[in-house]
Each structure stands twice: as structure tokens, then as C-alpha cells.
Design a protein around this motif. Sequence first.
Motif, PDB file in Angstrom:
ATOM      1  N   LEU A 114      68.685  72.341  42.895  1.00  0.00           N
ATOM      2  CA  LEU A 114      69.834  71.866  42.124  1.00  0.00           C
ATOM      3  C   LEU A 114      70.637  73.059  41.632  1.00  0.00           C
ATOM      4  CD1 LEU A 114      71.529  69.792  40.497  1.00  0.00           C
ATOM      5  CD2 LEU A 114      69.786  69.952  38.692  1.00  0.00           C
ATOM      6  N   VAL A 115      71.906  73.083  41.976  1.00  0.00           N
ATOM      7  CA  VAL A 115      72.810  74.099  41.447  1.00  0.00           C
ATOM      8  C   VAL A 115      73.851  73.378  40.590  1.00  0.00           C
ATOM      9  CG1 VAL A 115      74.518  75.862  42.017  1.00  0.00           C
ATOM     10  CG2 VAL A 115      72.411  75.677  43.368  1.00  0.00           C
ATOM     11  N   LEU A 116      73.879  73.737  39.324  1.00  0.00           N
ATOM     12  CA  LEU A 116      74.817  73.129  38.370  1.00  0.00           C
ATOM     13  C   LEU A 116      76.173  73.794  38.509  1.00  0.00           C
ATOM     14  CD1 LEU A 116      72.407  73.162  35.302  1.00  0.00           C
ATOM     15  CD2 LEU A 116      72.929  71.185  36.769  1.00  0.00           C
ATOM     16  N   THR A 117      77.204  72.978  38.662  1.00  0.00           N
ATOM     17  CA  THR A 117      78.528  73.546  38.899  1.00  0.00           C
ATOM     18  C   THR A 117      79.580  72.797  38.089  1.00  0.00           C
ATOM     19  OG1 THR A 117      79.981  74.363  40.649  1.00  0.00           O
ATOM     20  CG2 THR A 117      79.046  72.161  40.973  1.00  0.00           C
ATOM     21  N   HIS A 118      80.866  73.118  38.356  1.00  0.00           N
ATOM     22  CA  HIS A 118      81.959  72.577  37.540  1.00  0.00           C
ATOM     23  C   HIS A 118      81.654  72.907  36.073  1.00  0.00           C
ATOM     24  CE1 HIS A 118      85.014  69.648  36.098  1.00  0.00           C
ATOM     25  NE2 HIS A 118      85.556  69.830  37.274  1.00  0.00           N
ATOM     26  N   LEU A 119      81.367  74.194  35.843  1.00  0.00           N
ATOM     27  CA  LEU A 119      80.938  74.680  34.527  1.00  0.00           C
ATOM     28  C   LEU A 119      82.185  74.986  33.702  1.00  0.00           C
ATOM     29  CD1 LEU A 119      78.160  77.007  35.964  1.00  0.00           C
ATOM     30  CD2 LEU A 119      77.864  74.705  34.997  1.00  0.00           C
ATOM     31  N   VAL A 120      82.359  74.262  32.623  1.00  0.00           N
ATOM     32  CA  VAL A 120      83.599  74.364  31.843  1.00  0.00           C
ATOM     33  C   VAL A 120      83.517  75.588  30.930  1.00  0.00           C
ATOM     34  CG1 VAL A 120      85.160  73.154  30.280  1.00  0.00           C
ATOM     35  CG2 VAL A 120      83.855  71.869  31.980  1.00  0.00           C
ATOM     36  N   PRO A 121      84.555  76.437  30.951  1.00  0.00           N
ATOM     37  CA  PRO A 121      84.464  77.723  30.241  1.00  0.00           C
ATOM     38  C   PRO A 121      84.180  77.609  28.747  1.00  0.00           C
ATOM     39  CG  PRO A 121      86.246  77.812  31.846  1.00  0.00           C
ATOM     40  CD  PRO A 121      85.749  76.395  31.834  1.00  0.00           C
ATOM     41  N   TRP A 122      84.544  76.497  28.103  1.00  0.00           N
ATOM     42  CA  TRP A 122      84.305  76.425  26.652  1.00  0.00           C
ATOM     43  C   TRP A 122      82.852  76.125  26.322  1.00  0.00           C
ATOM     44  CZ3 TRP A 122      88.417  72.337  27.408  1.00  0.00           C
ATOM     45  CH2 TRP A 122      87.873  71.081  27.704  1.00  0.00           C
ATOM     46  N   ASN A 123      82.027  75.782  27.304  1.00  0.00           N
ATOM     47  CA  ASN A 123      80.610  75.507  27.034  1.00  0.00           C
ATOM     48  C   ASN A 123      79.772  76.773  27.044  1.00  0.00           C
ATOM     49  OD1 ASN A 123      80.936  72.738  26.903  1.00  0.00           O
ATOM     50  ND2 ASN A 123      80.371  72.377  29.041  1.00  0.00           N
ATOM     51  N   ASP A 124      78.681  76.760  26.278  1.00  0.00           N
ATOM     52  CA  ASP A 124      77.630  77.767  26.393  1.00  0.00           C
ATOM     53  C   ASP A 124      76.746  77.329  27.570  1.00  0.00           C
ATOM     54  OD1 ASP A 124      75.298  79.233  26.284  1.00  0.00           O
ATOM     55  OD2 ASP A 124      75.076  79.097  24.102  1.00  0.00           O
ATOM     56  N   LEU A 131      79.251  64.557  34.001  1.00  0.00           N
ATOM     57  CA  LEU A 131      77.813  64.552  33.723  1.00  0.00           C
ATOM     58  C   LEU A 131      77.439  65.682  32.777  1.00  0.00           C
ATOM     59  CD1 LEU A 131      76.523  64.084  37.387  1.00  0.00           C
ATOM     60  CD2 LEU A 131      76.600  62.328  35.597  1.00  0.00           C
ATOM     61  N   THR A 132      76.351  65.483  32.061  1.00  0.00           N
ATOM     62  CA  THR A 132      75.710  66.576  31.336  1.00  0.00           C
ATOM     63  C   THR A 132      74.699  67.259  32.265  1.00  0.00           C
ATOM     64  OG1 THR A 132      73.877  65.218  30.565  1.00  0.00           O
ATOM     65  CG2 THR A 132      75.859  65.247  29.182  1.00  0.00           C
ATOM     66  N   GLY A 133      74.181  68.394  31.835  1.00  0.00           N
ATOM     67  CA  GLY A 133      73.130  69.046  32.602  1.00  0.00           C
ATOM     68  C   GLY A 133      71.915  68.139  32.769  1.00  0.00           C
ATOM     69  N   ARG A 134      71.546  67.431  31.702  1.00  0.00           N
ATOM     70  CA  ARG A 134      70.397  66.518  31.805  1.00  0.00           C
ATOM     71  C   ARG A 134      70.658  65.428  32.837  1.00  0.00           C
ATOM     72  NH1 ARG A 134      69.902  61.691  29.845  1.00  0.00           N
ATOM     73  NH2 ARG A 134      71.538  61.961  28.290  1.00  0.00           N
ATOM     74  N   GLN A 135      71.855  64.853  32.806  1.00  0.00           N
ATOM     75  CA  GLN A 135      72.165  63.797  33.781  1.00  0.00           C
ATOM     76  C   GLN A 135      72.190  64.351  35.207  1.00  0.00           C
ATOM     77  OE1 GLN A 135      75.824  62.594  31.859  1.00  0.00           O
ATOM     78  NE2 GLN A 135      74.916  60.706  31.092  1.00  0.00           N
ATOM     79  N   ALA A 136      72.697  65.566  35.376  1.00  0.00           N
ATOM     80  CA  ALA A 136      72.681  66.176  36.720  1.00  0.00           C
ATOM     81  C   ALA A 136      71.247  66.290  37.220  1.00  0.00           C
ATOM     82  CB  ALA A 136      73.352  67.542  36.678  1.00  0.00           C
TER      83      ALA A 136
END
Length: 250
Positions: free
Chosen positions: A211-221, A194-199
Motif C-alpha cells: 500500500l502506497v498512500l498518495t494524494h497527500l495534502v500539504p496542510w496535513n502532517d 479517504l483517511t489513512g485508516r480507510q485507505a
Amino acid sequence: MKVTIVGCSGSFPGPDSPASCYLLESEGFRLLLDFGNGSLGALQRHAGLYDIDAVCLSHLHADHCLDICGYHVARTYGPDAPYPKVPVYAPADAPRRLAAAYGMPDEPGLESAFDFVALAPGSFEIGPFTLTAGLVNHPVEAYGFRVADRGRVLAYSGDTGESSELVRLAKGADLLLCEASFLDRPGLPADLHLTGRQAAEHAARADVGRLVLTHLVPWNDQNKVMDEAATGGYQGPIELARSGATYDLA
Ligand SMILES: [Zn+2]
Ligand SMILES: [Zn+2]
């Protein structure tokens, strides 16, 4: 229920977090949701090495299960071994796959430390928690979870693309830990992440409290992940997961 984010890095460990691992505590019982690579180290900041009562694995990608191997060493060869076996709820192929990852034949596999229980969609009890597992949309057998304890509810997406099952699992939850692996761009693959928007859209449809956004991939800002989440129509609080953060759902 107390929720501790042990690891929230997506797909592989990052500089500030192991891969996926969440510690749920209630009535002295400790349940791990996922046991991704690197998490066994950080876990010891939050719980004694031998104080885990059960493990539940969303799926068998390395970033969600691989530290079962190190934990097998701890519980099989530690100074007071043998320790009581820990139940591990996981997709049915877990005993074979994790034995192979460890370098152990299928028999005896990792059974000196663990009792594997095959997951299937539906509800079941683990200690004081009532879990509901549902299949989500990922290239392998993958589950999202609803975890209820004394009227409080945590929902966890695991890894998934857009999923009506995730909305069902998360309906009215106090807290949704939802993956936000992708930054939006044309041609994103379906049924993967998912993207942040989809989450945020899933959080809005499920009407969750936080809502806590997780599974944050290190290459993303991650600031961009947050910016995109803000466009998802969810009106409640949104934040980025952080290793060591705790949420008290009492
Ligand atoms: Zn993952
Ligand atoms: Zn995955």
C-alpha cells in the motif's frame, strides 16, 4: 511494469511534489495516469517530453488533469511539430472542459495534440496494459483503475470516499496507490476522500501486496496519516508516496 510517482500531492502542488501524476512503463510504452498541475515539469526528469504514448485521467478536477494544457503547447508548437496525437482517456466532458481551461473554443479544442476517448466502466487495452475502470465515490464522474501487465497488477484509487468498487478493482493487486487526503476527525464528509485508516482498510479488504498512500495534502502532517493507516488492519507494507519514487512490478 515500472511505476514512477511523478506527482503525489493532494488537491494542489506541494513544496516537494506536483499534483497527481503516475508514469507506467512497459515494453517501451509510456502511459500517464493523471496529469495534475505541476506534473509536466517533474515528468521531464523521468521521460522525454515527446515520449508519452497515452494519458488516462481519473477525473476532471484541476489537480488531476490541468497539465494537459501545457502539454498541448509542447506537442502543437514544439520544434518538430506536428507530433503524433496522443490518446487521452478521460470522462466524456474532457474535450470541452480542457479546451475551456486552455482558452480555446470547443472546436477545434485541443485536438491538434490529442485524441480524446470517453471513459466508461469496464476493461480496455492501452498499449501493453489492460485497464479496468470503475466509478468511485467523488462529487464528479471519477474513476479508479486496475492496470494489469503480464500478470502484475497496479491499482489506483483516483479520488474517492469509501468504495466497494475500489476494493474490487484492487483485489489481489501487487501495489495499491490509494489516496489518503483526510486526517480523521468528527464529521468528515462522505463520498469525497479517504483517511489513512480507510485507505488501509481498503488495502486489507482487497488483500494487496503493498500500500502506497498518495494524494497527500500539504496542510496535513503526513506522519499522522501514516499513524492512522497503521490502525486500518492491513498487515502488508505501507509507505507514503514520494515524487520520484519508482516501483518495479516485473
Ligand atoms: Zn484530487
Ligand atoms: Zn478530485
